[in-house]
Design a protein around this motif. Structure first.
Motif, PDB file in Angstrom:
ATOM      1  N   LEU A  14      -5.662  -1.707 -12.672  1.00  0.00           N
ATOM      2  CA  LEU A  14      -5.104  -2.789 -13.305  1.00  0.00           C
ATOM      3  C   LEU A  14      -5.606  -3.071 -14.592  1.00  0.00           C
ATOM      4  O   LEU A  14      -5.063  -3.453 -15.290  1.00  0.00           O
ATOM      5  N   ALA A  15      -7.035  -2.912 -14.698  1.00  0.00           N
ATOM      6  CA  ALA A  15      -7.704  -3.236 -15.971  1.00  0.00           C
ATOM      7  C   ALA A  15      -6.793  -2.556 -17.251  1.00  0.00           C
ATOM      8  O   ALA A  15      -6.726  -3.158 -18.331  1.00  0.00           O
ATOM      9  N   THR A  78      -6.438 -13.914  -8.863  1.00  0.00           N
ATOM     10  CA  THR A  78      -6.889 -13.904  -7.434  1.00  0.00           C
ATOM     11  C   THR A  78      -5.548 -13.708  -6.603  1.00  0.00           C
ATOM     12  O   THR A  78      -4.631 -13.583  -6.978  1.00  0.00           O
ATOM     13  N   ALA A  79      -6.060 -12.850  -5.404  1.00  0.00           N
ATOM     14  CA  ALA A  79      -5.138 -12.654  -4.280  1.00  0.00           C
ATOM     15  C   ALA A  79      -5.087 -13.814  -3.386  1.00  0.00           C
ATOM     16  O   ALA A  79      -4.302 -13.634  -2.292  1.00  0.00           O
ATOM     17  N   PRO A 101       0.570 -10.373  -6.865  1.00  0.00           N
ATOM     18  CA  PRO A 101       0.783  -9.430  -8.229  1.00  0.00           C
ATOM     19  C   PRO A 101       1.516 -10.559  -9.155  1.00  0.00           C
ATOM     20  O   PRO A 101       2.010 -11.776  -8.583  1.00  0.00           O
ATOM     21  N   PHE A 102       1.342 -10.380 -10.362  1.00  0.00           N
ATOM     22  CA  PHE A 102       1.940 -11.163 -11.316  1.00  0.00           C
ATOM     23  C   PHE A 102       2.513 -10.237 -12.567  1.00  0.00           C
ATOM     24  O   PHE A 102       2.092  -9.179 -12.666  1.00  0.00           O
ATOM     25  N   ALA A 103       3.363 -11.250 -13.133  1.00  0.00           N
ATOM     26  CA  ALA A 103       3.968 -10.415 -14.454  1.00  0.00           C
ATOM     27  C   ALA A 103       3.328 -10.593 -15.642  1.00  0.00           C
ATOM     28  O   ALA A 103       2.422 -11.476 -15.946  1.00  0.00           O
TER      29      ALA A 103
END
Length: 219
Positions: A14-15, A78-79, A101-103
């Motif tokens: 993700l990073a 955050t989840a 999840p996010f855009a």
């Protein structure tokens, strides 16, 4: 652009994606994958994108100490999706949050807003107006016209959630999940009681009851 962002995220996949996204947008990027690396980088950042869960535990346990070194806007990743979790994050010093999840486009938009400062754009984010009711998310104040209205913490969170999602219908179970959290509610009658209290304190409020379905605030 010459603005430096610090990304604190222990999920390397993700990073890497976020770092590529931020660099392509023109930002200088610093990276830390744990709390112990953050202190040395904090002062060089103009904004921090901070994962809530790090190897050492909850990043909110460290946030006030980091902010004392230098104040910078912090966007939490955050989840945790309940309103209570989000309120705790904001009360701990963060300026914003994104739920996974996010855009990537949404993250970039929020970064741009917070780097522009806390005047006009931030005011628009922190103020919700519905009819004659004004909700200040920053100060947690509610006004009916020019009159201040005192709400409990849960009443405020329920009102703000419905106002931010005006026009959308929510079942009682959905409201319990979003406002109270999974482990903090006794029965769905709790929602009915709080809706009644909001209607009593804010007579002009337009929260509709959809029989057999749930509630929505008229936009």
């Amino acid at each position: 652009m010459n603005q430096t962002l610090l990304l604190v995220e222990d999920d390397r996949n993700l990073a890497d994606g976020l770092l590529d996204c931020l660099k392509q947008a023109g930002y200088n990027c610093l990276y830390a994958d744990c709390a112990t690396k953050v202190a040395a980088l904090w002062r060089d950042a103009d904004l921090v994108v901070l994962d809530r869960q790090l190897p050492e535990g909850d990043s909110l346990d460290y946030l006030s100490g980091w902010l004392k070194k230098k104040y910078v806007p912090v966007i939490l990743l955050t989840a945790m999706v309940s309103i209570n979790d989000k309120v705790i994050g904001l009360d701990s010093g963060a300026k914003d949050y994104l739920t996974k999840p996010f855009a990537e486009e949404e993250l970039l938009a929020r970064v741009r807003v917070h780097l522009r400062g806390e005047d006009g754009d931030m005011a628009a984010i922190n103020i919700i107006s519905v009819g004659n009711i004004t909700i200040n998310q920053e100060s947690r104040e509610v006004f009916h016209g020019s009159d201040s209205v005192t709400l409990t913490r849960t009443e405020f969170e329920l009102l703000a959630f419905l106002a931010k999602n005006a026009g959308r219908v929510f079942t009682r179970d959905e409201l319990l999940d979003q406002v109270w959290g999974y482990n903090h509610y006794p029965t769905t009658r709790t929602v009915d009681t709080h809706i009644l209290q909001l209607r009593q304190k804010l007579p002009d409020i337009e929260i509709e009851t959809l029989r057999g379905v749930g509630y929505r605030m008229k936009p």
